[in-house]
Design a protein around this motif. Structure first.
Motif, PDB file in Angstrom:
ATOM      1  N   ALA A  55      -2.613  -7.686  -5.951  1.00  0.00           N
ATOM      2  CA  ALA A  55      -3.103  -6.889  -4.828  1.00  0.00           C
ATOM      3  C   ALA A  55      -4.520  -7.328  -4.465  1.00  0.00           C
ATOM      4  CB  ALA A  55      -3.075  -5.399  -5.177  1.00  0.00           C
ATOM      5  N   TYR A  73      -3.684   1.201  -3.010  1.00  0.00           N
ATOM      6  CA  TYR A  73      -2.662   0.656  -3.904  1.00  0.00           C
ATOM      7  C   TYR A  73      -2.656   1.405  -5.225  1.00  0.00           C
ATOM      8  CZ  TYR A  73      -2.069  -3.301  -0.799  1.00  0.00           C
ATOM      9  OH  TYR A  73      -1.793  -4.077   0.291  1.00  0.00           O
ATOM     10  N   PRO A 115       0.838  -1.211   0.000  1.00  0.00           N
ATOM     11  CA  PRO A 115       0.000   0.000   0.000  1.00  0.00           C
ATOM     12  C   PRO A 115       0.871   1.258   0.000  1.00  0.00           C
ATOM     13  CG  PRO A 115      -0.066  -1.082   2.147  1.00  0.00           C
ATOM     14  CD  PRO A 115       0.707  -1.973   1.248  1.00  0.00           C
TER      15      PRO A 115
END
Lengths: 171, 290
Positions: free
Chosen positions: B17, B6, A4
């Protein structure tokens, strides 16, 4: 496998330009552009109306395009240039000079309670920047995303037509 | 609204992801549906995967056999595309979605994946025989748009799969298509009904391919197969258009809701399917000088 981006205790660094000034933010990615403008940058000209993309009171111009800031994540504004109602007027010889659209709204009685006004003006500016010869139909189409509960839109459209002519140098 | 964010650069990174989060990650395209849903609490993902940085998802590619419209193509530029031959109706339908502010951010892929039965671009995609190009770990697969929707708000994609493009086959016969949106307050209202039509004609003006697709009159966008059968192999005429429109209205299975009654929707399907077919007929007559 990428990770992230918001790894600074849930926040991330975001650079935006608002009204030609640069801002470096450290914010959570799930905040909206409207929230940042009003509550971090204290620019309360842009209004929080319906908060779900219907009324258009939150309209700002992002990289030349009108967008609804209430549903624009701050991450979607990263690296972009934002113009709000606060950035429309200019200062000349120490005095504030209103943008022709702002001036036209005043002259044509296009403002009653004023809540839709910043959004209407920014949507109008984006429209006229893209289509300097916009006719009434195109103006009404371009303002479809902006609701006014006071004026009935007639004077708003007249104001935008008048501003269009001023900007074209015809007045 | 969500915790992790993301910014993948490739479709492979998107899939990886998404896999890590299972049900708890959403892809972000334009955000004009997803951010509304997150703010209202309708969805509460742990992670959001932003598609705007992924290379190549916003391109339009022409090959000998088809046109590939990238899923991240934003609706405003799509609606104004100059070289739109073969996908005119899709571009026109894109211009009917909501308002300019929404179209500046919204994408054609997002309009499909949000899977509203009333999505404006979907009937246009269906009548042009578009297939959804879907990327997953097992590879890429193609699904005809008419078969893509499982119910209101649901597609047939597996969780984590990514819609990357729409493939629209080239048609050699003279083809015209139209989309009619019926709503109260113009484009910024959700369609009460949407009617898409497409006619391809071969020699002698005989219809070689007919498609009729309806939005907002069933749990998903649907094809009006009986209307299509009625048209195929015939020559266009006002009588045929009227009969096909009547058949389409009979195939619609709408509900009564706050926008309109079931009965009114059925009537509007008949009227707007006729309008769409008539527009096709008039444009073909303009093309074909017999």
């Amino acid at each position: 496998m990428i990770g992230p981006v918001n790894d600074l205790l849930g926040k991330m660094q975001i650079h935006i330009q608002v009204n030609e000034r640069d801002y470096d933010l450290l914010v959570a990615p799930d905040r909206t552009l409207l929230d940042i403008l009003r509550n971090e940058l204290h620019m309360t000209g842009t209004k929080q109306g319906c908060d779900d993309a219907n009324c258009g009171a939150c309209t700002v111009i992002m990289d030349g395009k009108a967008v609804k800031s209430c549903i624009t994540l701050i991450t979607q504004a990263a690296g972009k240039s934002i113009q709000t109602i606060e950035g429309l007027s200019r200062f000349e010889d120490g005095k504030e000079k209103l943008h022709p659209i702002q001036q036209a709204f005043i002259e044509h009685g296009a403002i009653q309670c004023g809540f839709c006004t910043p959004g209407m003006i920014m949507a109008s500016k984006a429209l006229l920047d893209e289509s300097p010869d916009a006719d009434e139909e195109a103006i009404r189409e371009g303002l479809h995303g902006n609701m006014c509960r006071c004026t009935g839109y007639v004077n708003i459209v007249k104001a935008v037509e008048s501003a269009r002519d001023v900007l074209k140098g015809e007045k | 609204m969500f915790r992790e964010y993301y910014v993948p650069k490739t479709t492979g990174q998107c899939l990886e992801a998404a896999k890590a989060y299972g049900d708890e990650a959403y892809y972000l395209a334009g955000g004009t549906d997803l951010v509304v849903k997150m703010r209202s609490g309708a969805v509460s993902p742990k992670a959001v995967i932003d598609l705007s940085g992924v290379d190549g998802l916003d391109k339009i590619i022409q090959t000998d056999t088809e046109m590939l419209i990238g899923a991240m193509c934003r609706l405003t530029p799509l609606s104004k595309l100059a070289q739109a031959k073969g996908i005119d109706v899709i571009c026109r339908a894109a211009g009917h979605v909501s308002s300019i502010q929404v179209r500046n951010m919204a994408t054609i892929g997002g309009n499909t994946c949000n899977a509203s039965p009333s999505a404006d671009t979907v009937p246009a995609l269906i009548v042009m025989d578009a297939q959804a190009v879907v990327a997953g770990f097992a590879g890429t697969r193609r699904i005809p748009l008419a078969d893509f929707f499982a119910g209101p708000g649901r597609t047939c994609m597996e969780k984590g799969e990514l819609l990357t493009a729409f493939a629209v086959p080239r048609e050699k016969d003279i083809t015209e298509a139209d989309y009619q949106k019926f709503s109260i307050r113009g484009d910024s209202d959700i369609a009460i009904i949407g009617a898409g039509a497409r006619i391809s004609v071969g020699s002698g003006g005989v219809i070689t391919k007919a498609r009729v697709a309806l939005g907002a009159v069933a749990a998903t966008p649907i094809r009006a197969y009986k209307a299509e059968e009625m048209l195929t192999g015939q020559k266009l005429s006002e009588e045929l258009v009227a009969e096909a429109a009547k058949a389409a209205a009979e195939e619609a299975r709408p509900i009564t809701d706050q926008r309109a009654t079931k009965q009114y929707r059925i009537k509007m399907v008949r009227i707007h399917t006729a309008m769409a077919l008539k527009n096709c007929m008039d444009r073909i007559a303009g093309n074909v000088r017999t």
